[in-house]
Scaffold this motif. Structure first.
Motif, PDB file in Angstrom:
ATOM      1  N   HIS A  32       0.821  -1.166   0.202  1.00 22.31           N
ATOM      2  CA  HIS A  32      -0.005  -0.232  -0.062  1.00 22.31           C
ATOM      3  C   HIS A  32       0.922   1.408  -0.001  1.00 22.31           C
ATOM      4  CE1 HIS A  32      -3.611  -2.145   0.266  1.00 22.31           C
ATOM      5  NE2 HIS A  32      -4.058  -1.834   1.433  1.00 22.31           N
ATOM      6  N   THR A  53     -11.794   4.106   5.109  1.00 16.28           N
ATOM      7  CA  THR A  53     -11.086   3.079   6.265  1.00 16.28           C
ATOM      8  C   THR A  53     -10.873   1.843   5.715  1.00 16.28           C
ATOM      9  OG1 THR A  53     -12.906   4.157   7.504  1.00 16.28           O
ATOM     10  CG2 THR A  53     -11.830   2.138   8.350  1.00 16.28           C
ATOM     11  N   GLY A  54      -9.525   1.316   6.280  1.00 20.38           N
ATOM     12  CA  GLY A  54      -8.862   0.115   5.734  1.00 20.38           C
ATOM     13  C   GLY A  54      -7.369   0.106   6.409  1.00 20.38           C
ATOM     14  N   CYS A  55      -6.498  -0.773   5.946  1.00 23.36           N
ATOM     15  CA  CYS A  55      -5.553  -0.771   6.468  1.00 23.36           C
ATOM     16  C   CYS A  55      -4.690   0.616   6.140  1.00 23.36           C
ATOM     17  CB  CYS A  55      -4.241  -1.998   5.877  1.00 23.36           C
ATOM     18  SG  CYS A  55      -4.932  -3.605   6.379  1.00 23.36           S
ATOM     19  N   PHE A  77     -15.813   4.393   5.325  1.00 17.75           N
ATOM     20  CA  PHE A  77     -15.272   3.072   4.471  1.00 17.75           C
ATOM     21  C   PHE A  77     -15.662   3.322   3.166  1.00 17.75           C
ATOM     22  CE2 PHE A  77     -15.932  -1.542   4.238  1.00 17.75           C
ATOM     23  CZ  PHE A  77     -14.758  -1.951   3.678  1.00 17.75           C
ATOM     24  N   GLU A  78     -17.080   3.778   2.877  1.00 19.63           N
ATOM     25  CA  GLU A  78     -17.627   3.807   1.627  1.00 19.63           C
ATOM     26  C   GLU A  78     -17.588   5.002   0.836  1.00 19.63           C
ATOM     27  OE1 GLU A  78     -18.652   4.496   4.590  1.00 19.63           O
ATOM     28  OE2 GLU A  78     -20.706   3.769   4.941  1.00 19.63           O
ATOM     29  N   GLY A 114      -8.983   0.576  -0.368  1.00 23.14           N
ATOM     30  CA  GLY A 114      -9.117  -0.647  -0.835  1.00 23.14           C
ATOM     31  C   GLY A 114      -9.936  -1.478  -1.648  1.00 23.14           C
ATOM     32  N   ASP A 115      -9.782  -2.669  -2.064  1.00 19.87           N
ATOM     33  CA  ASP A 115     -11.065  -3.354  -3.104  1.00 19.87           C
ATOM     34  C   ASP A 115     -12.291  -3.531  -2.437  1.00 19.87           C
ATOM     35  OD1 ASP A 115      -8.732  -5.257  -1.968  1.00 19.87           O
ATOM     36  OD2 ASP A 115     -10.524  -6.309  -2.042  1.00 19.87           O
ATOM     37  N   ALA A 117     -13.509  -1.359  -0.071  1.00 22.60           N
ATOM     38  CA  ALA A 117     -14.163  -0.158  -0.163  1.00 22.60           C
ATOM     39  C   ALA A 117     -14.639   0.316  -1.337  1.00 22.60           C
ATOM     40  CB  ALA A 117     -13.141   0.790   0.647  1.00 22.60           C
ATOM     41  N   ILE A 121     -18.477  -2.168  -0.935  1.00 20.12           N
ATOM     42  CA  ILE A 121     -19.032  -0.925  -0.304  1.00 20.12           C
ATOM     43  C   ILE A 121     -19.068   0.517  -0.743  1.00 20.12           C
ATOM     44  CG2 ILE A 121     -19.306  -0.329   2.237  1.00 20.12           C
ATOM     45  CD1 ILE A 121     -18.515  -2.866   2.992  1.00 20.12           C
ATOM     46  N   ASN A 143      -5.652  -5.354  -2.651  1.00 20.11           N
ATOM     47  CA  ASN A 143      -5.175  -6.534  -1.942  1.00 20.11           C
ATOM     48  C   ASN A 143      -6.070  -7.738  -2.252  1.00 20.11           C
ATOM     49  OD1 ASN A 143      -6.575  -5.954  -0.060  1.00 20.11           O
ATOM     50  ND2 ASN A 143      -5.117  -5.384   1.363  1.00 20.11           N
ATOM     51  N   VAL A 145      -8.708  -8.463  -0.879  1.00 18.50           N
ATOM     52  CA  VAL A 145      -9.199  -9.080   0.344  1.00 18.50           C
ATOM     53  C   VAL A 145      -9.642  -7.890   1.551  1.00 18.50           C
ATOM     54  CG1 VAL A 145      -7.016  -9.329   1.690  1.00 18.50           C
ATOM     55  CG2 VAL A 145      -8.880 -10.883   2.309  1.00 18.50           C
ATOM     56  N   TYR A 146     -10.420  -7.827   2.429  1.00 21.38           N
ATOM     57  CA  TYR A 146     -10.668  -7.136   3.462  1.00 21.38           C
ATOM     58  C   TYR A 146      -9.665  -7.160   4.490  1.00 21.38           C
ATOM     59  CZ  TYR A 146     -15.530  -6.191   1.984  1.00 21.38           C
ATOM     60  OH  TYR A 146     -16.616  -5.909   0.970  1.00 21.38           O
ATOM     61  N   ALA A 147      -8.445  -6.715   4.230  1.00 17.97           N
ATOM     62  CA  ALA A 147      -7.324  -7.078   5.133  1.00 17.97           C
ATOM     63  C   ALA A 147      -7.509  -6.675   6.473  1.00 17.97           C
ATOM     64  CB  ALA A 147      -6.131  -6.617   4.465  1.00 17.97           C
ATOM     65  N   ASN A 148      -7.922  -5.233   6.571  1.00 12.66           N
ATOM     66  CA  ASN A 148      -8.004  -4.728   7.843  1.00 12.66           C
ATOM     67  C   ASN A 148      -8.840  -5.143   9.011  1.00 12.66           C
ATOM     68  OD1 ASN A 148      -8.770  -2.018   9.629  1.00 12.66           O
ATOM     69  ND2 ASN A 148      -6.648  -2.297   9.392  1.00 12.66           N
ATOM     70  N   THR A 149      -9.953  -5.998   8.594  1.00 11.71           N
ATOM     71  CA  THR A 149     -10.781  -6.651   9.412  1.00 11.71           C
ATOM     72  C   THR A 149     -10.540  -8.240   9.756  1.00 11.71           C
ATOM     73  OG1 THR A 149     -12.477  -6.255   7.666  1.00 11.71           O
ATOM     74  CG2 THR A 149     -12.473  -4.982   9.656  1.00 11.71           C
TER      75      THR A 149
HETATM   76  C1  LIG Z   1     -19.705   0.807   6.678  1.00 10.51           C
HETATM   77  C2  LIG Z   1     -18.591   0.137   7.339  1.00 10.51           C
HETATM   78  N1  LIG Z   1     -18.773  -1.151   7.000  1.00 10.51           N
HETATM   79  C3  LIG Z   1     -17.655  -2.112   7.829  1.00 10.51           C
HETATM   80  C4  LIG Z   1     -16.691  -1.349   8.337  1.00 10.51           C
HETATM   81  C5  LIG Z   1     -15.539  -2.167   8.905  1.00 10.51           C
HETATM   82  N2  LIG Z   1     -14.381  -2.015   8.232  1.00 10.51           N
HETATM   83  C6  LIG Z   1     -13.389  -1.289   8.539  1.00 10.51           C
HETATM   84  S1  LIG Z   1     -11.897  -1.623   7.621  1.00 10.51           S
HETATM   85  C7  LIG Z   1     -12.763  -2.831   6.644  1.00 10.51           C
HETATM   86  C8  LIG Z   1     -11.892  -3.641   5.636  1.00 10.51           C
HETATM   87  C9  LIG Z   1     -11.211  -2.738   4.417  1.00 10.51           C
HETATM   88  O1  LIG Z   1     -10.865  -3.502   3.358  1.00 10.51           O
HETATM   89  P1  LIG Z   1     -10.353  -2.858   2.221  1.00 10.51           P
HETATM   90  O2  LIG Z   1     -11.223  -1.640   1.821  1.00 10.51           O
HETATM   91  O3  LIG Z   1     -10.219  -4.078   1.223  1.00 10.51           O
HETATM   92  O4  LIG Z   1      -9.011  -2.301   2.515  1.00 10.51           O
HETATM   93  P2  LIG Z   1      -7.569  -3.011   3.166  1.00 10.51           P
HETATM   94  O5  LIG Z   1      -7.832  -3.114   4.581  1.00 10.51           O
HETATM   95  O6  LIG Z   1      -7.767  -4.628   2.540  1.00 10.51           O
HETATM   96  O7  LIG Z   1      -6.574  -2.333   2.517  1.00 10.51           O
HETATM   97  C10 LIG Z   1     -13.857  -2.903   7.157  1.00 10.51           C
HETATM   98  C11 LIG Z   1     -14.904  -4.273   6.931  1.00 10.51           C
HETATM   99  C12 LIG Z   1     -16.692   0.131   8.355  1.00 10.51           C
HETATM  100  N3  LIG Z   1     -15.601   0.720   8.833  1.00 10.51           N
HETATM  101  N4  LIG Z   1     -17.608   0.661   7.682  1.00 10.51           N
END
Ligand SMILES: Cc1ncc(C[n+]2csc(CCOP(=O)(O)OP(=O)(O)O)c2C)c(N)n1
Ligand code: SF4
Length: 318
Positions: A32, A53-55, A77-78, A114-115, A117, A121, A143, A145-149
């Motif tokens: 990243h 929101t994400g890693c 996140f969205e 992220g993918d 996001a 979402i 990446n 995958v939802y890595a951060n969660t």
């Molecule tokens: C509306 C909403 N749903 C769920 C979450 C929980 N959440 C935070 S980070 C994340 C995963 C992020 O994944 P991605 O966008 O692929 O980024 P990565 O961490 O893989 O870089 C989730 C599900 C949130 N913050 N807001």
């Protein structure tokens, strides 16, 4: 129009003024941060950035610290794309009204996500930004995958990958769906520019980012971002993995102009078998068991078919 940054070589590129600092809490070997540095270092323009929101977001803005030396928004996140689109619309309105103190600064508006996001979402929000024609760039740190969660599957997760919500085991080979073709979907909005990039091919990346900043209208960039934790490889091998992804054509590099004109921008001299890409990652290790080996053959056929399709589209110039 602001002047395009001239970049002579990798040394200069990698040491030019940082608006994304080295200090952060991303895993060692996380791609990243490499991608973000490459995008930001491609321009000297002022920047308005967001990170969904994400890693990337949680590891670079741990209060009271920040890795970002530019205007930076975290909003959700969205909706990182709509946050920068809102800032862009406000900038345009103030410019039209003659209320900007420095109307020629020409800032760039970029959202990183992220993918999860982007493909899932934030999908409708990004689609809306593309359709409304905002002058923004959306960059996916893909990446897969939802890595951060904790590594749940997303609609970018490739078939056969083992994840926490689609684990491989006695009854399953892992993810059952094919990866969503997000670049094609975004290009179908008729936007001026969409492209796939990879951090190992930095010159290709710079060219595409600079082109994206130069066009008027929405830009969509999908960047492959190997994740040491969820793809399960040694952190020292990030660039090796990225090489394998581009050289096996699992992640082909191309661009689509005005929603239709497709150019392949990287043709590996020696194409690597997909099997090598899969073998380098723990998330695919079960595919090498006898009962699942047929999937490796199917993987290769799918990648070959996609490459043939991209070549046909490039040749057709439609
Ligand atoms: C509306 C909403 N749903 C769920 C979450 C929980 N959440 C935070 S980070 C994340 C995963 C992020 O994944 P991605 O966008 O692929 O980024 P990565 O961490 O893989 O870089 C989730 C599900 C949130 N913050 N807001
Ligand atoms: S879990 Fe993956 S994406 Fe997240 S910081 Fe670690 S390597 Fe990067």
């Amino acid at each position: 129009m602001s002047e395009m940054k001239k970049i002579k070589n990798l040394k200069e590129f990698s040491t030019s003024a940082d608006r994304f600092e080295g200090a952060n809490l991303l895993c060692p070997g996380c791609a990243h941060s490499i991608i973000v540095r490459e995008v930001l270092n491609a321009t000297n323009d002022d920047l308005v950035l967001s990170a969904s929101t994400g890693c990337l977001e949680v590891c670079t803005a741990v209060y009271p610290y920040t890795s970002w030396d530019a205007s930076w928004i975290h909003i959700g996140f969205e909706n990182g794309s709509t946050a920068v689109a809102g800032a862009e619309a406000m900038y345009k309105a103030l410019k039209t009204k003659g209320r900007l103190k420095q109307p020629d600064r020409n800032p760039k508006f970029v959202s990183f996500a992220g993918d999860g996001a982007s493909y899932d979402i934030g999908f409708q929000w990004i689609s809306g930004c593309m359709e409304r024609g905002h002058n923004i760039m959306h960059v996916v740190l893909d990446n897969e995958v939802y890595a951060n969660t904790g590594g749940q599957r997303s609609s970018s997760t490739p078939i056969g990958g083992s994840n926490t919500t689609t684990p491989a085991g006695r009854v399953s080979y892992g993810e059952k769906q094919n990866k969503k073709d997000m670049v094609a979907i975004m290009a179908a909005h008729g936007i001026p520019y969409s492209a796939q990039v990879a951090p190992n091919k930095w010159k290709d990346m710079v060219k595409k980012i600079q082109h994206g900043f130069a066009v008027d209208g929405p830009v969509f960039i999908n960047a492959v971002s190997p994740c040491t934790t969820e793809w399960k490889f040694d952190p020292k091998d990030t660039m090796m993995l990225t090489d394998l992804s581009t050289d096996s054509l699992v992640f082909p590099l191309y661009e689509i102009i005005d929603g239709h004109e497709l150019n392949i921008t990287y043709r590996p001299k020696n194409v690597v078998p997909v099997e090598e890409y899969l073998a380098a990652q723990g998330r695919f290790k079960h595919l090498f068991k006898d009962e699942y080996k047929y999937l490796i053959k199917e993987w290769q056929e799918r990648v070959d078919a996609n490459w043939a399709y991209l070549n046909r589209r490039e040749e057709a110039r439609v």
